[in-house]
Design an enzyme around this catalytic site. Structure first.
Site, PDB file in Angstrom:
ATOM      1  CG  ASN A   7       4.853  -4.571 -14.447  1.00 47.26           C
ATOM      2  OD1 ASN A   7       5.616  -3.968 -15.189  1.00 47.26           O
ATOM      3  ND2 ASN A   7       5.259  -5.101 -13.313  1.00 47.26           N
ATOM      4  CD  GLU A  34       8.725  -3.831 -12.776  1.00 45.57           C
ATOM      5  OE1 GLU A  34       9.934  -3.615 -12.678  1.00 45.57           O
ATOM      6  OE2 GLU A  34       8.263  -4.891 -13.242  1.00 45.57           O
ATOM      7  CG  ASP A 145       3.274  -7.384 -10.889  1.00 44.98           C
ATOM      8  OD1 ASP A 145       2.937  -8.499 -10.433  1.00 44.98           O
ATOM      9  OD2 ASP A 145       4.393  -7.170 -11.395  1.00 44.98           O
ATOM     10  CG  ASN A 147       5.636  -9.815  -8.548  1.00 40.25           C
ATOM     11  OD1 ASN A 147       5.873 -10.403  -9.612  1.00 40.25           O
ATOM     12  ND2 ASN A 147       6.071  -8.594  -8.318  1.00 40.25           N
ATOM     13  CG  ASP A 216       0.035  -8.578 -13.871  1.00 37.38           C
ATOM     14  OD1 ASP A 216       0.604  -7.556 -13.472  1.00 37.38           O
ATOM     15  OD2 ASP A 216       0.626  -9.530 -14.445  1.00 37.38           O
ATOM     16  CG  ASP A 245       8.142  -8.507 -18.040  1.00 40.04           C
ATOM     17  OD1 ASP A 245       7.631  -7.377 -17.923  1.00 40.04           O
ATOM     18  OD2 ASP A 245       8.950  -8.979 -17.218  1.00 40.04           O
ATOM     19  CG  HIS A 246       3.711  -7.865 -16.216  1.00 42.45           C
ATOM     20  ND1 HIS A 246       3.199  -8.493 -15.108  1.00 42.45           N
ATOM     21  CD2 HIS A 246       5.033  -7.707 -15.967  1.00 42.45           C
ATOM     22  CE1 HIS A 246       4.167  -8.701 -14.229  1.00 42.45           C
ATOM     23  NE2 HIS A 246       5.285  -8.238 -14.723  1.00 42.45           N
TER      24      HIS A 246
END
Length: 256
Positions: A7, A34, A145, A147, A216, A245-246
């Site tokens: 991501n 994303e 991802d 989530n 993930d 952030d991933h």
DNA sequence: ATGGTAGCCGCGCTA
């Protein structure tokens, strides 16, 4: 064969890091989430110069998925035929004898919210479609991802997160339903360090304190799981300047 | 302490 998922949280911002990482790691198949770009703005030229075919399905500002492959992909599918969704979250292709599905599961925002209901519906429809894909393509990989932190050991503070978004029982149950189709969490096929995460909040020094979640995943059907020789998380990418952030997650398959 | 940060063509929203 090396499979990866990342991501990127804006492909425009992360493109230099992505190209750098492709050159260093030489993955064969990369699922991106994303991208936050519409298709006209996708950096196709840069990706092709790096030696990859690119399939993508994007929108401005939010969501967007892409599949980068060494070999040319075929039988591209955009979105889930069982779920009409204006949000660009799903992309599939056949490549190197594998069916690869790139997913960006809705975040869900908060348990009980409208976005949470959408997340659960989206996941139910995904399971429905993956059952068919799996029947038609025994060598199936689903990467992205999700989530969802599948278990407490995937959460830095399971008590604080108990019942919260990304960790709720309904989400975890939806994840187990995917596994029950005959998919394996590649990361858990191997011994792993405790407190291994793939996402850390930008806020409150989340990464520095390793306050993360493992959300993930690369899921592999049985025939692929038997070929899987390694799985991991490229944590070092989160240490870079201006990181996503991933962190990327990877799985390596032995040749059949 | 209900905060905090990052990315988006933004004048708040999503994560």
């Amino acid at each position: 064969m090396k499979l990866a998922s990342w991501n990127v949280n804006s492909l425009k911002v992360r493109l230099p890091q992505l190209l750098d990482w492709l050159a260093a790691q030489q993955p064969d198949i990369v699922c991106l989430q994303e991208t936050k770009l519409d298709d006209a703005a996708f950096p196709r030229r840069e990706i092709e110069t790096a030696g990859y075919h690119a399939a993508f399905c994007g929108q401005k500002t939010y969501n967007g998925v892409a599949l980068l492959t060494r070999e040319a992909p075929s039988e591209l599918a955009f979105g889930n035929p069982h779920f009409t969704d204006p949000q660009k979250r799903l992309l599939a292709a056949t490549v190197g004898g594998l069916r690869v599905v790139c997913v960006y599961v809705p975040n869900g925002q908060a348990v009980g919210s409208d976005k949470y209901a959408y997340k659960l519906e989206w996941l139910a429809a995904l399971a429905c479609w993956l059952a068919e894909e799996l029947a038609a393509n025994p060598r199936l990989a689903v990467a992205g991802d999700f989530n969802i932190a599948p278990e407490d050991r995937d959460v830095h503070d399971p008590i604080a997160w108990a019942g919260q978004i990304l960790c709720s029982e309904a989400e975890r149950s939806a994840f187990r339903q995917l596994l029950n189709l005959g998919l394996n969490d590649s990361f858990r096929l191997f011994e792993q360090a405790e407190k291994s995460f793939s996402w850390w909040d930008y806020r409150m020094l989340g990464f520095q304190k390793n306050q993360g979640l493992r959300i993930d995943h690369i899921l592999l059907s049985e025939p692929l799981a038997r070929r899987c020789v390694a799985a991991g998380i490229s944590r070092e990418m989160r240490k870079r300047e201006r990181p996503s952030d991933h962190a990327p997650v990877t799985a390596e398959l032995a040749e059949p």
